[in-house]
Design a protein around this motif. Structure first.
Motif, PDB file in Angstrom:
ATOM      1  N   LEU A 545       1.586  18.984 -54.124  1.00  0.00           N
ATOM      2  CA  LEU A 545       2.772  19.314 -53.346  1.00  0.00           C
ATOM      3  C   LEU A 545       2.588  20.647 -52.627  1.00  0.00           C
ATOM      4  N   ALA A 546       2.078  21.644 -53.352  1.00  0.00           N
ATOM      5  CA  ALA A 546       1.856  22.957 -52.742  1.00  0.00           C
ATOM      6  C   ALA A 546       0.825  22.875 -51.621  1.00  0.00           C
ATOM      7  N   LEU A 547      -0.222  22.082 -51.838  1.00  0.00           N
ATOM      8  CA  LEU A 547      -1.268  21.951 -50.819  1.00  0.00           C
ATOM      9  C   LEU A 547      -0.752  21.228 -49.582  1.00  0.00           C
ATOM     10  N   ASN A 548       0.069  20.215 -49.795  1.00  0.00           N
ATOM     11  CA  ASN A 548       0.614  19.484 -48.644  1.00  0.00           C
ATOM     12  C   ASN A 548       1.537  20.371 -47.814  1.00  0.00           C
ATOM     13  N   ARG A 549       2.326  21.186 -48.490  1.00  0.00           N
ATOM     14  CA  ARG A 549       3.199  22.113 -47.767  1.00  0.00           C
ATOM     15  C   ARG A 549       2.370  23.113 -46.962  1.00  0.00           C
ATOM     16  N   LEU A 550       1.282  23.591 -47.576  1.00  0.00           N
ATOM     17  CA  LEU A 550       0.410  24.540 -46.881  1.00  0.00           C
ATOM     18  C   LEU A 550      -0.235  23.867 -45.661  1.00  0.00           C
ATOM     19  N   HIS A 551      -0.707  22.646 -45.843  1.00  0.00           N
ATOM     20  CA  HIS A 551      -1.347  21.918 -44.740  1.00  0.00           C
ATOM     21  C   HIS A 551      -0.389  21.780 -43.555  1.00  0.00           C
ATOM     22  N   GLN A 552       0.843  21.446 -43.845  1.00  0.00           N
ATOM     23  CA  GLN A 552       1.835  21.283 -42.783  1.00  0.00           C
ATOM     24  C   GLN A 552       2.137  22.620 -42.101  1.00  0.00           C
ATOM     25  N   LYS A 553       2.210  23.667 -42.901  1.00  0.00           N
ATOM     26  CA  LYS A 553       2.528  24.987 -42.359  1.00  0.00           C
ATOM     27  C   LYS A 553       1.397  25.505 -41.473  1.00  0.00           C
ATOM     28  N   LEU A 554       0.164  25.294 -41.895  1.00  0.00           N
ATOM     29  CA  LEU A 554      -0.976  25.736 -41.097  1.00  0.00           C
ATOM     30  C   LEU A 554      -0.979  25.062 -39.734  1.00  0.00           C
ATOM     31  N   GLU A 557       1.922  26.517 -37.548  1.00  0.00           N
ATOM     32  CA  GLU A 557       1.752  27.910 -37.127  1.00  0.00           C
ATOM     33  C   GLU A 557       0.499  28.138 -36.295  1.00  0.00           C
ATOM     34  N   GLY A 558      -0.190  27.063 -35.921  1.00  0.00           N
ATOM     35  CA  GLY A 558      -1.300  27.195 -34.979  1.00  0.00           C
ATOM     36  C   GLY A 558      -2.613  27.641 -35.577  1.00  0.00           C
ATOM     37  N   PHE A 559      -2.842  27.336 -36.854  1.00  0.00           N
ATOM     38  CA  PHE A 559      -4.136  27.663 -37.472  1.00  0.00           C
ATOM     39  C   PHE A 559      -5.120  26.527 -37.126  1.00  0.00           C
ATOM     40  N   VAL A 571     -19.248  25.823 -55.212  1.00  0.00           N
ATOM     41  CA  VAL A 571     -18.223  26.734 -54.688  1.00  0.00           C
ATOM     42  C   VAL A 571     -18.211  26.632 -53.159  1.00  0.00           C
ATOM     43  N   VAL A 572     -17.056  26.292 -52.625  1.00  0.00           N
ATOM     44  CA  VAL A 572     -16.900  26.113 -51.182  1.00  0.00           C
ATOM     45  C   VAL A 572     -15.744  26.982 -50.704  1.00  0.00           C
ATOM     46  N   ALA A 573     -15.941  27.622 -49.553  1.00  0.00           N
ATOM     47  CA  ALA A 573     -14.855  28.378 -48.915  1.00  0.00           C
ATOM     48  C   ALA A 573     -14.500  27.703 -47.602  1.00  0.00           C
ATOM     49  N   VAL A 574     -13.212  27.480 -47.390  1.00  0.00           N
ATOM     50  CA  VAL A 574     -12.738  26.900 -46.134  1.00  0.00           C
ATOM     51  C   VAL A 574     -11.740  27.874 -45.517  1.00  0.00           C
ATOM     52  N   THR A 575     -12.004  28.257 -44.265  1.00  0.00           N
ATOM     53  CA  THR A 575     -11.129  29.191 -43.551  1.00  0.00           C
ATOM     54  C   THR A 575     -10.376  28.452 -42.469  1.00  0.00           C
ATOM     55  N   ARG A 576      -9.063  28.643 -42.433  1.00  0.00           N
ATOM     56  CA  ARG A 576      -8.243  28.204 -41.298  1.00  0.00           C
ATOM     57  C   ARG A 576      -7.790  29.470 -40.577  1.00  0.00           C
ATOM     58  N   HIS A 577      -8.023  29.500 -39.288  1.00  0.00           N
ATOM     59  CA  HIS A 577      -7.799  30.722 -38.507  1.00  0.00           C
ATOM     60  C   HIS A 577      -6.840  30.438 -37.359  1.00  0.00           C
ATOM     61  N   CYS A 578      -5.933  31.381 -37.112  1.00  0.00           N
ATOM     62  CA  CYS A 578      -5.003  31.293 -35.980  1.00  0.00           C
ATOM     63  C   CYS A 578      -5.582  32.119 -34.833  1.00  0.00           C
ATOM     64  N   PRO A 579      -5.996  31.489 -33.740  1.00  0.00           N
ATOM     65  CA  PRO A 579      -6.696  32.224 -32.675  1.00  0.00           C
ATOM     66  C   PRO A 579      -5.809  33.149 -31.854  1.00  0.00           C
ATOM     67  N   SER A 580      -4.504  33.032 -31.963  1.00  0.00           N
ATOM     68  CA  SER A 580      -3.637  33.920 -31.187  1.00  0.00           C
ATOM     69  C   SER A 580      -3.290  35.188 -31.960  1.00  0.00           C
TER      70      SER A 580
END
Length: 1368
Positions: A545-554, A557-559, A571-580
């Motif tokens: 539930l927390a992950l789905n909310r985060l996915h929708q928010k990202l 908000e333009g990430f 170990v994996v790192a995934v970055t979501r970045h907002c270009p503005s």
């Protein structure tokens, strides 16, 4: 979105993809006393859409139907049976034999031979191999289905020989016989192609002994052939044996298999490949059924898949032996469907499945194509087309099931797939492969800001990213439960559609829809206490539930940017970045591909370096397991997920320490973990450092002038550099077009004249230009693909060298260019204080914005034709800026000081004020600097298009007058050579100069005033030396008169400094120049066989090929284009004189002490009267004007020259008559001209250019290689420069002539011609768009192939195509 498995009636197996009736709703959904229909399903789906805002899709299965489907038995032609697919007979026999063997094994018949019903070990497997060979393959004699009946074939062959069909030289036994396949695939049914046999085995005579000898040879060959076919079938049998044994090992002995236990009739030795609808009978009785069509048509092949097979290949069709070799992983509850190539091949099946598709499309918003690659592509394509008729916006998904990107592209393209289903298990398998990063969609972090108009480029299909796909086995059976939450995190951080299957979050041991649909869904109850109810405490539901909310928010908000990095084992790192706003969310997760409680894993995890400042921990989750003996209701280890949301870094239970460090010229936060065990997830929200945030905001604020997309995240500065106080367009408006040449262009040779050079990118190549176009061309390749690994991007991340080069190059020029340099310096200053990974994208934004501003300023300084023109007009007009510049060294002669508006500058060489007129380069990069920059001919071929049509009238005037001052012996130089190396060795340059003056007078307002402009003469007489500036001025009309007078009187001289020091390749006779006018015809003539005075001026250079000193195309005599240019000039002079703008009415000719006049009217008349008589090659073989009829090889065209020293050269088809046709169209009869244009189009027109010689000519050679030095006279050292390669500038004259004469041929012809012209010019538009030089080349090799020895940008090519657009 909800993805339903098929809702149709299923078969007895209950497998959701084994549909018994594609048109009937599953009756299990209807309770007793109620009958639901598809209309009810549609109402439910519509309710979900309206009330819940959810769309629904469902599966479609096209490749098979369930074995109990009633319709398949009523229409057995819809499947593969022994009637419509007789090639399957051997496979069917083998299948039945294996069934009977299985029954015997189950009954214990072979126990004493080591093959019991219950297999125990490898020894049983070896025994099984022996039994298979002895009891099955040896008895079936399957090789007979491939072989030829020898005796029958020999007898047939004998009869043909006796009939006299095979008389020849001798018996021959080397060639291969052709076997004719028996269409019914019977034993010994194959035959021999007797015609091929008779070609191979021939007779000496018709004697009985010879016939017998031939038959013996023939029989021997047949027996050898049958032996080879026996070996081929044995090879198939060995493969089948291997597959059977391997299958038994998997199903009964392997720990990974289902452990089926003893062989029984329910669980046979191996799966049955064919449906058998009759009662049990003996094998012999079954064999008899094979030849009974009414029975054999019901032996239908089951579906399945073949490991390692080409997925687009149908393994049930002829040519595949998968059924015979037992390579099929069989789905025994299905029947494989046989569609054929088109609906007419199986009408019922196509109609049935079309109705099935339409029912689905009416109810659901989309479909998932099950077994996409096993379904014939043309079938799926047809069915989806039918679905789109009812629902044009149909959403189509499919799971590729293969790793081949190429095959996936085929399916996506053909079927119009919207999303490809991928799962996190697949991503784990491919996490080290760059291709798998595309599964996360979005753009890479630091991606370029794309313009609103961008090129269409190939891209991977959108991903539907799932933690586990519907086709995968139960995740809990293939990996540890500790991997569930990390896998979901990986999916949720993707920038695409995400999904899951029901039961995954609840940790169900098997998927609900993948096997029998008898597993009921659990219900939601926040106070759940029983196993049939779930809530947030169940499985990983709270984390999901927390992950789905985060996915929708990202997403909201333009990430939109994503970066995936493998940090350590699991170990994996995934970055979501907002270009503005340049905020990031970074998820670090540790996967558990194996159970961490039973498998060793590393305790320590490498540190993570995160650029910027960590604002908070968005989510921290740890998967914990209770005691091993505790099991949940699903039979899995009991586990809990401990979750914390929106906490500070200091409150984290998995982060031990966080330090700020400097790395790669940027500030990073180093995160060190503790107890970061498999199953852990931590997600950080990151913002830039305050100073960095301020610089980024200010930079975006200044970029708003180029695009409003920079508005978000912009910040106004308290203290802005003064140069940035006004928009860049204000600064750009101060630049002249000559300045723009410096700002945008200048290739390496031009830059080196100034002591510099183009920027060299380490580990790559130098830029093509020192100006912005050099960067823009490279960025145009990088930007659309976001190729951040390009060496240019790496160079920008590593240091400021390129930024310094851009600004300092302009600062050194001072003036308005220096201001632009200051602007760049100030803008680049911001880049020094932002993370280096962002430098490439913002550098590109700055360059792109400045480049666009420069273009806007350029077009404002050009004619309305350019300002209002198409993008192609504008691109070609930029050739004017590209080719016209003021060099460091002197290029044009000084023009008269009495002229007004002549540009001056302070020379940094002499420190004196000097004229700085622009000079027009012939081509880049070979003819643009030093003595090779200015060519008289090229300058004036290009002047109308690049200067007059673009509105650069002053520059055109100055160039005309500068060359006028160089007139000597009635000619202007072919090569200006910086004034020190002028060569007067071409006959046509002066006529192109005169044509340009005519165009100037016509196109420029009050253009005739140029005729009175003073000309500073360098050589006032033929014998005088160079004169100083201002010593001898005379009006231009006098210079024109002198040129024409000289031609009429005759020009004879030897080049100054003639010899090897002037031209090392020319023979001594070649330096002798002779030009004159034929008094009978009025045609100009000149040259000799040792020189080449027209644009086709290649001089032989190869001693090895013995062509050194020999012109490839001397074109002496009267060259057709020069005659045309002369006619154009004389005709114009007549009009000028009549209008009072030219004081001379005639030229004077001294002869034998007397002087007589030839009026321009008379000269004009002579050319008009004689041109078609002398140049047109008539269709009449008896044409009295034709003096050399034996040399004619094409009629209905115009000669290339008249009176050549090699007469056959006159008759060569070349594009030169097109020039005459355009500059003096009055010389041509419309019908004759139109026919000749058609011949030129057919024989000479290439993709971009025109062949310089008829490809039917014996010396035609279309590939130019100036480095090749062999013994081939016609091509060594580029001897064929004008003997076939396709030059671009003549295309302009061809198209203009075509348009001109089309207007005389009627509206329909004209409209067709306009379409032709646009079609041809569109190819130039494509080349311009793709060219890194942003120009049209000098020439191409044959059929438009790139020529590495050509100039990449040629002034004349761009000018003449621009003229075509002007005419349009």
């Amino acid at each position: 979105m909800i993805h339903f498995t098929p809702l149709q009636k299923l078969g007895v197996s209950g497998f959701c993809y084994s549909i018994a009736d594609q048109l009937e709703l599953n009756p299990d959904f209807s309770p007793e006393g109620k009958h639901y229909t598809w209309g009810d399903v549609g109402n439910l789906v519509e309710t979900l859409r309206k009330d819940w805002n959810m769309v629904c899709i469902s599966d479609v299965v096209y490749n098979h139907t369930e074995v109990s489907s009633e319709w398949i038995h009523l229409h057995p032609e819809c499947g593969y049976n022994l009637v419509n697919s007789p090639h399957l007979k051997p496979a069917w026999l083998l299948d039945r034999a294996l069934w009977h063997l299985s029954c015997e094994v189950a009954d214990g018949k072979f126990s004493d031979q080591g093959v019991p019903a219950s297999f125990q070990d490898e020894w049983n497997m070896n025994a099984l191999r022996g039994v298979l060979w002895q009891q099955v393959f040896s008895r079936l004699r399957l090789w007979e289905f491939l072989q030829v009946h020898v005796d029958e074939a020999v007898e047939q062959f004998r009869q043909r020989l006796q009939a006299g069909s095979g008389v020849g030289s001798s018996p021959e036994c080397e060639k291969q016989l052709k076997i004719v396949q028996d269409p019914q695939h019977r034993r010994f049914g194959n035959t021999v192609d007797m015609n091929s046999a008779l070609d191979i085995f021939t007779l000496h005579s018709m004697s009985p002994s010879d016939i017998q000898e031939c038959c013996i040879c023939f029989k021997k060959r047949l027996e050898e052939l049958n032996s080879e076919l026996y070996k081929e079938m044995n090879h198939h049998a060995q493969q089948a044996t291997n597959c059977i044994v391997e299958n038994v090992v998997y199903e009964r002995l392997s720990d990974q298999g289902p452990k089926l236990g003893p062989v029984t009739r329910k669980y046979p030795l191996c799966s049955r490949y064919f449906y058998f609808p009759f009662k049990e009978m003996t094998f012999d009785e079954e064999t008899e059924l094979m030849e009974q069509r009414d029975k054999a048509c019901h032996f239908l092949a089951h579906d399945g898949f073949v490991k390692g097979n080409d997925p687009l290949r149908n393994w049930a069709e002829p040519g595949s032996e998968a059924y015979l070799r037992r390579e099929l992983v069989c789905q025994a509850d299905t029947i494989k469907l046989r569609y054929g190539e088109k609906p007419e091949d199986c009408r019922y099946l196509w109609a049935h499945m079309k109705t099935y598709t339409e029912i689905t499309a009416k109810v659901f918003s989309g479909v998932c194509v099950v077994n996409c690659l096993s379904t014939p592509l043309h079938v799926a394509e047809y069915m989806l087309d039918q679905a789109r008729v009812l629902r044009p916006d149909l959403y189509v998904v499919a799971e590729p099931m293969i790793s081949s990107e190429e095959l996936q592209k085929v399916c996506v393209t053909r079927l119009g797939i919207t999303s490809l289903i991928r799962d996190a298990l697949g991503a784990a398998d491919r996490q080290k492969e760059e291709g798998s990063l595309s599964w996360f969609c979005g753009e890479p972090v630091g991606a370029f800001f794309q313009p609103s108009l961008r090129p269409l480029i190939p891209a991977v299909a959108h991903t539907m990213f799932m933690d586990v796909s519907p086709s995968n086995h139960s995740p809990s059976q293939t990996c540890s439960v500790f991997d569930f939450l990390p896998r979901s995190t990986l999916v949720s951080m993707a920038c695409c559609a995400t999904g899951s299957i029901r039961g995954y979050d609840e940790l169900l041991p098997c998927q609900i829809s993948a096997v029998k649909d008898d597993h009921e869904y659990t219900c939601w109850n926040s106070e759940a206490r029983t196993c049939d109810q779930v809530n947030l405490q169940t499985g990983i539901l709270a984390g999901k539930l927390a992950l789905n909310r985060l996915h929708q928010k990202l997403a909201a908000e333009g990430f939109t940017q994503v970066y995936v990095e493998q940090l350590d084992e699991g170990v994996v790192a995934v970055t979501r970045h907002c270009p503005s706003r340049h905020q990031s969310v970074v998820a670090v997760l540790r996967r558990a591909m194996k159970n961490p409680e039973t498998q060793h894993h590393k305790e320590d995890v490498s540190s993570v370096f995160i650029p910027g400042h960590i604002q908070e921990v968005v989510l921290e989750a740890v998967t914990n397991s209770n005691k091993k003996e505790d099991k949940n209701s699903n039979g899995l280890p009991e586990c809990t997920v401990e979750i914390q949301e929106h906490i500070q870094l200091k409150d984290s239970k998995v982060v031990r320490k966080a330090d700020m460090v400097s790395k790669d010229n940027s500030i990073y936060q180093e995160i060190m973990f503790e107890k970061f065990t498999p199953g852990c997830v931590v997600i950080f929200r990151v913002t830039p450092e305050p100073r960095c945030q301020e610089q980024l905001g200010a930079l975006r604020h200044h970029l708003i002038q180029f695009s409003p997309q920079y508005q978000t995240g912009s910040l106004a500065e308290h203290s802005t550099p003064s140069i940035l106080a006004e928009p860049l367009r204000i600064i750009m408006s101060k630049l002249t077009l000559a300045d723009m040449n410096m700002l945008l262009y200048r290739c390496d040779a031009e830059e080196r004249e100034d002591g510099g050079g183009c920027y060299n990118i380490p580990s790559w190549l130098p830029l093509n230009y020192g100006g912005l176009q050099g960067l823009m061309s490279v960025m145009a390749e990088i930007r659309p693909k976001n190729y951040l690994g390009h060496p240019l991007c790496e160079n920008l991340r590593q240091g400021d060298w390129l930024m310094n080069y851009v600004s300092e190059r302009l600062l050194a020029k001072g003036g308005a260019l220096g201001e632009v340099g200051q602007w760049f310096q100030a803008m680049f200053g911001y880049l020094q204080n932002i993370p280096r990974y962002l430098v490439p994208c913002y550098f590109d934004s700055i360059i792109q914005g400045a480049y666009t501003s420069a273009l806007e300023a350029i077009f404002k300084n050009m004619s309305s034709f350019v300002q209002n023109g198409s993008s192609l007009v504008k691109q070609l007009a930029l050739g004017s800026v590209q080719m016209c510049g003021v060099g460091h060294r002197w290029a044009l002669p000084t023009i008269s000081p009495h002229l007004k508006d002549v540009p001056h500058h302070l020379s940094d060489v002499t420190n004196q004020v000097e004229q700085c007129c622009v000079a027009l380069a012939a081509g880049l990069p070979h003819f643009c600097a030093g003595v090779l920059r200015c060519w008289g001919r090229d300058t004036f071929i290009s002047l109308r298009g690049l200067l007059l049509l673009t509105g650069r009238h002053l520059e055109a005037r100055n160039i005309i007058l500068a060359f006028a001052g160089t007139l000597h012996h009635g000619l202007i130089p072919s090569l200006l050579g910086q004034g020190s190396s002028m060569r007067y060795n071409c006959r046509d340059a002066v006529w192109w100069w005169l044509q340009s003056i005519q165009e100037y007078c016509t196109l420029v307002p009050n253009g005739v005033s140029i005729l009175k402009c003073p000309v500073r003469r360098m050589y006032p007489t033929d014998v005088s030396g160079p004169q100083p500036t201002g010593a001898w001025d005379q009006p231009l009309y006098d210079v024109i008169q002198e040129a024409l007078q000289s031609h009429m009187q005759g020009i004879r001289f030897r080049e100054t400094d003639a010899g090897p020091q002037l031209d090392s390749n020319m023979s001594d006779e070649g330096f002798n120049i002779e030009v004159g006018v034929d008094q009978t015809t009025g045609f100009t003539y000149g040259g000799n066989r040792f020189n080449c005075g027209t644009w086709m001026n290649k001089m032989g250079e190869s001693e090895k090929a013995h062509n050194k000193g020999i012109p490839a195309t001397p074109r002496d005599g009267s060259a057709v284009e020069i005659v045309g240019l002369c006619k154009s000039t004389v005709h114009w002079i007549v009009k000028l004189h009549n209008d009072g703008h030219f004081p001379y009415a005639a030229v004077n000719i001294p002869s034998e002490g007397q002087t007589y006049s030839v009026s321009y009217v008379e000269w004009d008349f002579k050319i008009q009267e004689n041109f078609e008589k002398k140049f047109y090659i008539s269709h009449d073989p008896q044409d009295p004007e034709e003096k050399q009829p034996a040399l004619v090889h094409k009629r209905g065209i115009y000669k290339d020259s008249l009176g050549a020293s090699s007469p056959w050269c006159d008759y060569q088809l070349r594009p030169n008559f097109l020039i005459a046709m355009m500059v003096a169209p009055e010389l041509f009869t419309v019908e004759k001209a139109w026919e000749a244009l058609g011949v030129a189009e057919k024989k000479l027109m290439g993709p971009l250019g025109m062949k310089t010689l008829d490809p039917d000519d014996m010396v035609y050679c279309g590939v130019y290689d100036n480095n090749l030095d062999d013994d081939n006279f016609n091509r060594a050292k580029g001897f064929n420069y004008h003997q076939g390669p396709e030059w671009l500038w003549p295309v302009g004259y061809f198209l203009r002539a075509k348009l001109y004469f089309a207007t005389k041929m009627g509206k329909r012809t004209y409209d067709e011609t306009v379409n032709l012209v646009k079609n041809i010019v569109s190819r130039h538009a494509v080349h311009l768009e793709r060219s890194p030089w942003k120009g049209l080349p000098e020439l191409t090799n044959e059929n438009g192939q790139h020529c590495p020895f050509s100039c990449e940008c040629q002034a004349s090519a761009m000018a003449t195509i621009l003229e075509v657009l002007y005419d349009l």
